[in-house]
Design a protein around this motif. Sequence first.
Motif, PDB file in Angstrom:
ATOM      1  N   MET A  82       0.834  -1.206   0.000  1.00  0.00           N
ATOM      2  CA  MET A  82       0.000   0.000   0.000  1.00  0.00           C
ATOM      3  C   MET A  82       0.866   1.252   0.000  1.00  0.00           C
ATOM      4  N   ALA A  83       1.927   1.216   0.836  1.00  0.00           N
ATOM      5  CA  ALA A  83       2.826   2.383   0.916  1.00  0.00           C
ATOM      6  C   ALA A  83       3.514   2.615  -0.432  1.00  0.00           C
ATOM      7  N   LEU A  84       3.919   1.517  -1.059  1.00  0.00           N
ATOM      8  CA  LEU A  84       4.610   1.612  -2.352  1.00  0.00           C
ATOM      9  C   LEU A  84       3.669   2.161  -3.431  1.00  0.00           C
ATOM     10  N   ALA A  85       2.454   1.613  -3.455  1.00  0.00           N
ATOM     11  CA  ALA A  85       1.471   2.076  -4.459  1.00  0.00           C
ATOM     12  C   ALA A  85       1.164   3.553  -4.247  1.00  0.00           C
ATOM     13  N   LEU A  86       1.011   3.963  -2.977  1.00  0.00           N
ATOM     14  CA  LEU A  86       0.702   5.363  -2.687  1.00  0.00           C
ATOM     15  C   LEU A  86       1.872   6.270  -3.097  1.00  0.00           C
ATOM     16  N   LEU A 102      -1.155   5.087 -15.694  1.00  0.00           N
ATOM     17  CA  LEU A 102      -0.464   4.319 -14.644  1.00  0.00           C
ATOM     18  C   LEU A 102      -0.914   4.769 -13.255  1.00  0.00           C
ATOM     19  N   ALA A 103      -1.097   6.078 -13.085  1.00  0.00           N
ATOM     20  CA  ALA A 103      -1.538   6.589 -11.779  1.00  0.00           C
ATOM     21  C   ALA A 103      -2.916   6.027 -11.436  1.00  0.00           C
ATOM     22  N   ILE A 104      -3.830   6.001 -12.421  1.00  0.00           N
ATOM     23  CA  ILE A 104      -5.181   5.453 -12.179  1.00  0.00           C
ATOM     24  C   ILE A 104      -5.076   3.968 -11.825  1.00  0.00           C
ATOM     25  N   LEU A 105      -4.201   3.260 -12.552  1.00  0.00           N
ATOM     26  CA  LEU A 105      -3.996   1.831 -12.303  1.00  0.00           C
ATOM     27  C   LEU A 105      -3.522   1.592 -10.864  1.00  0.00           C
ATOM     28  N   PHE A 106      -2.582   2.408 -10.406  1.00  0.00           N
ATOM     29  CA  PHE A 106      -2.061   2.230  -9.044  1.00  0.00           C
ATOM     30  C   PHE A 106      -3.091   2.634  -7.985  1.00  0.00           C
ATOM     31  N   VAL A 107      -3.969   3.588  -8.316  1.00  0.00           N
ATOM     32  CA  VAL A 107      -5.043   3.940  -7.378  1.00  0.00           C
ATOM     33  C   VAL A 107      -5.973   2.729  -7.221  1.00  0.00           C
ATOM     34  N   ILE A 108      -6.250   2.035  -8.342  1.00  0.00           N
ATOM     35  CA  ILE A 108      -7.110   0.832  -8.282  1.00  0.00           C
ATOM     36  C   ILE A 108      -6.410  -0.259  -7.461  1.00  0.00           C
ATOM     37  N   LEU A 131      -4.235   0.191  -5.122  1.00  0.00           N
ATOM     38  CA  LEU A 131      -4.283   0.648  -3.726  1.00  0.00           C
ATOM     39  C   LEU A 131      -5.654   0.356  -3.113  1.00  0.00           C
ATOM     40  N   GLU A 132      -6.706   0.624  -3.874  1.00  0.00           N
ATOM     41  CA  GLU A 132      -8.070   0.374  -3.384  1.00  0.00           C
ATOM     42  C   GLU A 132      -8.273  -1.129  -3.121  1.00  0.00           C
ATOM     43  N   ILE A 133      -7.769  -1.957  -4.017  1.00  0.00           N
ATOM     44  CA  ILE A 133      -7.908  -3.414  -3.838  1.00  0.00           C
ATOM     45  C   ILE A 133      -7.167  -3.853  -2.567  1.00  0.00           C
ATOM     46  N   LEU A 134      -5.974  -3.297  -2.354  1.00  0.00           N
ATOM     47  CA  LEU A 134      -5.193  -3.659  -1.159  1.00  0.00           C
ATOM     48  C   LEU A 134      -5.892  -3.175   0.113  1.00  0.00           C
ATOM     49  N   VAL A 135      -6.404  -1.950   0.076  1.00  0.00           N
ATOM     50  CA  VAL A 135      -7.080  -1.383   1.253  1.00  0.00           C
ATOM     51  C   VAL A 135      -8.353  -2.174   1.564  1.00  0.00           C
ATOM     52  N   SER A 156     -13.657   4.699   0.787  1.00  0.00           N
ATOM     53  CA  SER A 156     -12.210   4.415   0.796  1.00  0.00           C
ATOM     54  C   SER A 156     -11.540   5.063  -0.414  1.00  0.00           C
ATOM     55  N   LEU A 157     -12.257   5.062  -1.552  1.00  0.00           N
ATOM     56  CA  LEU A 157     -11.706   5.690  -2.755  1.00  0.00           C
ATOM     57  C   LEU A 157     -11.554   7.201  -2.530  1.00  0.00           C
ATOM     58  N   GLY A 158     -12.543   7.794  -1.863  1.00  0.00           N
ATOM     59  CA  GLY A 158     -12.493   9.224  -1.535  1.00  0.00           C
ATOM     60  C   GLY A 158     -11.301   9.524  -0.632  1.00  0.00           C
ATOM     61  N   GLY A 159     -11.089   8.649   0.370  1.00  0.00           N
ATOM     62  CA  GLY A 159      -9.956   8.814   1.292  1.00  0.00           C
ATOM     63  C   GLY A 159      -8.635   8.720   0.551  1.00  0.00           C
ATOM     64  N   ILE A 160      -8.554   7.752  -0.372  1.00  0.00           N
ATOM     65  CA  ILE A 160      -7.322   7.573  -1.154  1.00  0.00           C
ATOM     66  C   ILE A 160      -7.082   8.817  -2.010  1.00  0.00           C
ATOM     67  N   MET A 161      -8.132   9.313  -2.648  1.00  0.00           N
ATOM     68  CA  MET A 161      -7.991  10.492  -3.517  1.00  0.00           C
ATOM     69  C   MET A 161      -7.516  11.704  -2.714  1.00  0.00           C
ATOM     70  N   LEU A 162      -8.051  11.827  -1.495  1.00  0.00           N
ATOM     71  CA  LEU A 162      -7.652  12.939  -0.620  1.00  0.00           C
ATOM     72  C   LEU A 162      -6.153  12.827  -0.301  1.00  0.00           C
TER      73      LEU A 162
END
Lengths: 244, 188
Positions: A41-45, A89-95, A97-101, A115-121
């Motif tokens: 998660m840290a790496l994806a973020l 690639l950024a959108i892919l990594f957000v997805i 990250l969401e799957i991991l979270v 959770s997606l809103g939190g990630i976007m923030l």
Amino acid sequence: MTDEPKQTIQAKVLEEIKSGHLLMRPKWRFALNLALFAVGMALALALVWYMVSFTIFILHDSGAWFGPSFGPRGWLAVIGSLPGVIIFLAILFVIVLEILVHHFAFSYRRPVVYSLGGIMLLVVIGSAAVAKARVHERLTSYAERHHVPMMAPLARVFRGRPNAHLFPGTIATTTENGFVLTTRRGDFIYIHISQSTRLPPGFLFAAGDKVMIFGDRMASSVTAFGVRPLCPPRQLPPPPGCDE
Amino acid sequence: MPDVTDEAIAAKVQAGDGESFGLLMERYEAKLTRYARRFLLNGEDGPDVVQEVFIKAYVNIKSFNPAKRFSPWIYRIAHNEFINAIKKRQRSREMLLSFFEPDIFFPHPLAKESASGEAERASLRAELEKNLNKIGPKYREPLVLYYFEELDYREIADVLRIPAATVGVRLKRGREALKKIMPTSPLV
């Protein structure tokens, strides 16, 4: 008849346990699994932060960042300047990250939109911080100076794409109907100012001013739709008798 | 050992008492076999899948937190095994896409859990039992867990890894599906 599978299942599993064929996984395996999730998660973020802030850097670098100040046509220029591969690639990594979270109860117990809103923030705050720290500016100039493999060519690919409608540069000299602009590459472009050109009120052009031009290019001249100063604009002197 | 909780037995197993796992199997075998029969719709692979659930449960027992309830934990393992069995059987991609289901994406008002009496529940169960095979796995599973296994919304949410409000939505849609099949159904 119905008890038969019951006996068989229990007996089989217990036999496997007693014979030592079936072993419990040690607790550290689960702790390691959890740690790997956290690292993932840290790496994806971090990657998303890197890519989004790099996009901001490219937009700044090409001048497209200032596009919206020239209205809807300026917005189109910004969209045209976005690095598609990096955004994808950024959108892919957000997805990712969401799957991991989503593996954790605090996430799956709530709708995905939270959770997606939190990630976007987190992405917005982190990327803005990285962009503000001018990390990419330093990294790119370091890579170019030291010819770092991968990084230097990558920087050249993305930085070397000037926007077709936005021209950042410095005024070399003023002319009768505009001025001559020196671009960052050292080229000279003749800027034509007309009555329809959008100018900041009270703005005076002078050699040495850093400006952003929005317009259509024809060979070495640009018909400007708008001009925006990149430094604090030089204001008209106050009328006589209004001196403070 | 009827007074000893599942969690206490699981803690004993975690401490190395492998034989105590037999007690857990005794308590859950009938339940999981029933769950498998209803979810897998009398698939012949049911007993094998249940056996695999117990093997997975034993192997991973140290990941269980005895401070939490044991039943959602073992039902989660069962759910995963049943999904794998369905995938093997049907080669269906339906379940693979469950993460992107719109009903887990947006918030829904949390529906109240019905406080129907035992007689009413029994008649609902009888009606469901006859028609479960006509309801898709997405809605069938929460119906089975709620009406037959008597798990509450939160426990079903933990088993299926979906929001508790979505459990309510799926139960409602499952009941609506049943109503379409049997217009005289008292479920809706």
